[in-house]
Design a protein around this motif. Structure first.
Motif, mmCIF file in Angstrom:
data_model
loop_
_atom_site.group_PDB
_atom_site.id
_atom_site.type_symbol
_atom_site.label_atom_id
_atom_site.label_comp_id
_atom_site.label_asym_id
_atom_site.label_seq_id
_atom_site.Cartn_x
_atom_site.Cartn_y
_atom_site.Cartn_z
ATOM 1 N N PHE A 79 0.830 -1.204 0.000
ATOM 2 C CA PHE A 79 0.000 0.000 0.000
ATOM 3 C C PHE A 79 0.865 1.256 0.000
ATOM 4 O O PHE A 79 1.868 1.306 0.703
ATOM 5 C CB PHE A 79 -0.917 0.007 1.229
ATOM 6 N N PRO A 80 0.520 2.280 -0.763
ATOM 7 C CA PRO A 80 -0.700 2.450 -1.550
ATOM 8 C C PRO A 80 -0.747 1.621 -2.827
ATOM 9 O O PRO A 80 -1.815 1.340 -3.343
ATOM 10 C CB PRO A 80 -0.700 3.937 -1.879
ATOM 11 N N CYS A 81 0.406 1.229 -3.368
ATOM 12 C CA CYS A 81 0.422 0.332 -4.520
ATOM 13 C C CYS A 81 1.764 -0.396 -4.548
ATOM 14 O O CYS A 81 2.730 0.019 -3.901
ATOM 15 C CB CYS A 81 0.159 1.078 -5.832
ATOM 16 N N LEU A 82 1.825 -1.475 -5.289
ATOM 17 C CA LEU A 82 2.984 -2.365 -5.240
ATOM 18 C C LEU A 82 4.285 -1.694 -5.672
ATOM 19 O O LEU A 82 5.346 -2.001 -5.155
ATOM 20 C CB LEU A 82 2.722 -3.611 -6.090
ATOM 21 N N ASN A 83 4.224 -0.775 -6.611
ATOM 22 C CA ASN A 83 5.443 -0.154 -7.132
ATOM 23 C C ASN A 83 5.763 1.188 -6.496
ATOM 24 O O ASN A 83 6.630 1.913 -6.968
ATOM 25 C CB ASN A 83 5.317 0.024 -8.651
ATOM 26 N N SER A 84 5.087 1.522 -5.429
ATOM 27 C CA SER A 84 5.279 2.817 -4.800
ATOM 28 C C SER A 84 6.646 2.920 -4.121
ATOM 29 O O SER A 84 7.164 1.951 -3.578
ATOM 30 C CB SER A 84 4.178 3.064 -3.757
ATOM 31 N N LYS A 85 7.237 4.123 -4.147
ATOM 32 C CA LYS A 85 8.530 4.347 -3.482
ATOM 33 C C LYS A 85 8.373 4.361 -1.971
ATOM 34 O O LYS A 85 9.292 4.047 -1.225
ATOM 35 C CB LYS A 85 9.126 5.681 -3.948
ATOM 36 N N LYS A 86 7.187 4.749 -1.511
ATOM 37 C CA LYS A 86 6.915 4.836 -0.086
ATOM 38 C C LYS A 86 5.665 4.025 0.232
ATOM 39 O O LYS A 86 4.703 4.046 -0.539
ATOM 40 C CB LYS A 86 6.716 6.299 0.318
ATOM 41 N N HIS A 87 5.679 3.314 1.350
ATOM 42 C CA HIS A 87 4.551 2.450 1.695
ATOM 43 C C HIS A 87 3.975 2.800 3.058
ATOM 44 O O HIS A 87 4.682 3.314 3.928
ATOM 45 C CB HIS A 87 4.977 0.977 1.659
ATOM 46 N N TYR A 88 2.687 2.488 3.200
ATOM 47 C CA TYR A 88 1.967 2.769 4.440
ATOM 48 C C TYR A 88 1.194 1.531 4.879
ATOM 49 O O TYR A 88 0.833 0.683 4.058
ATOM 50 C CB TYR A 88 0.976 3.915 4.236
#
Length: 202
Positions: free
Chosen positions: A43-52
């Motif tokens: 999250f927010p998406c698989l390829n995101s640089k930052k995750h939550y």
């Protein structure tokens, strides 16, 4: 709505379940209910640089951002696909949000029309539509709920009301099972309708 009153503009806020990302997100969400995960990856998406973490959270990002427009790819896709299916005249903008539910998507929709909206007429048309289930009785607190849409081939619509400041504006809420009533199912239904219309015109 377009056939009844003519659509001028649509503004949508979506509330999308974690299953919209896929298996990895479902696994992470399930584990996160019971343990504090040391690392987030879906999250927010698989390829995101930052995750939550999605636990007890609402994330205003579905898919990657298009930095030129400021919208996400999901939001732009909604605009382009709506125009492709319903017509280039229809202007739609959206904000897509990820919410902590397993399945089912919700949408808060505002539609601005060319002519004054008749709520009773709109409801009567929805009641006769085989692809829609109308749940709209605020006196009994009856309205669309995500956990009541599972395995339902119909979209559930309710909270229908005219805009307070514009008699050519209408608000409503809609939910659907994204795993059961998704893009592939909709495509088959649209193709079936087009084939029938083509046969009737021959």
């Amino acid at each position: 709505l377009d056939g009844l009153f003519g659509i001028k503009k649509v503004v949508v806020s979506t509330y999308q379940s974690v299953s919209g990302i896929g298996k990895q997100a479902l696994e992470e969400y399930t584990l996160n209910q019971y343990i504090a995960l040391p690392k987030y990856s879906a999250f927010p998406c698989l390829n995101s640089k930052k995750h939550y973490s999605i636990k007890d959270n609402v994330i205003p990002q579905v898919d990657e951002f298009d930095f030129d427009s400021g919208y996400t790819k999901e939001e732009l896709k909604m605009t382009l696909e709506t125009k492709k299916i319903l017509g280039e005249h229809l202007n739609l903008t959206s904000t897509c949000v990820r919410v902590p539910t397993y399945r089912g998507h919700g949408e808060s929709v505002y539609v601005e029309t060319n002519n004054e909206v008749n709520i009773d007429l709109f409801k009567s048309v929805l009641e006769d539509d085989k692809y829609i289930e109308l749940k709209d009785d605020i006196e009994e607190n009856v309205y669309p709920l995500v956990n009541e849409c599972y395995y339902n081939k119909k979209a559930i619509v309710g909270r229908i009301r005219k805009d307070l400041f514009n008699n050519k504006g209408i608000h409503y809420f809609v939910v659907g099972d994204n795993l059961y009533l998704g893009a592939a199912y909709n495509a088959v239904n649209i193709l079936s309708i087009l084939i029938k219309e083509s046969e009737n015109n021959d």
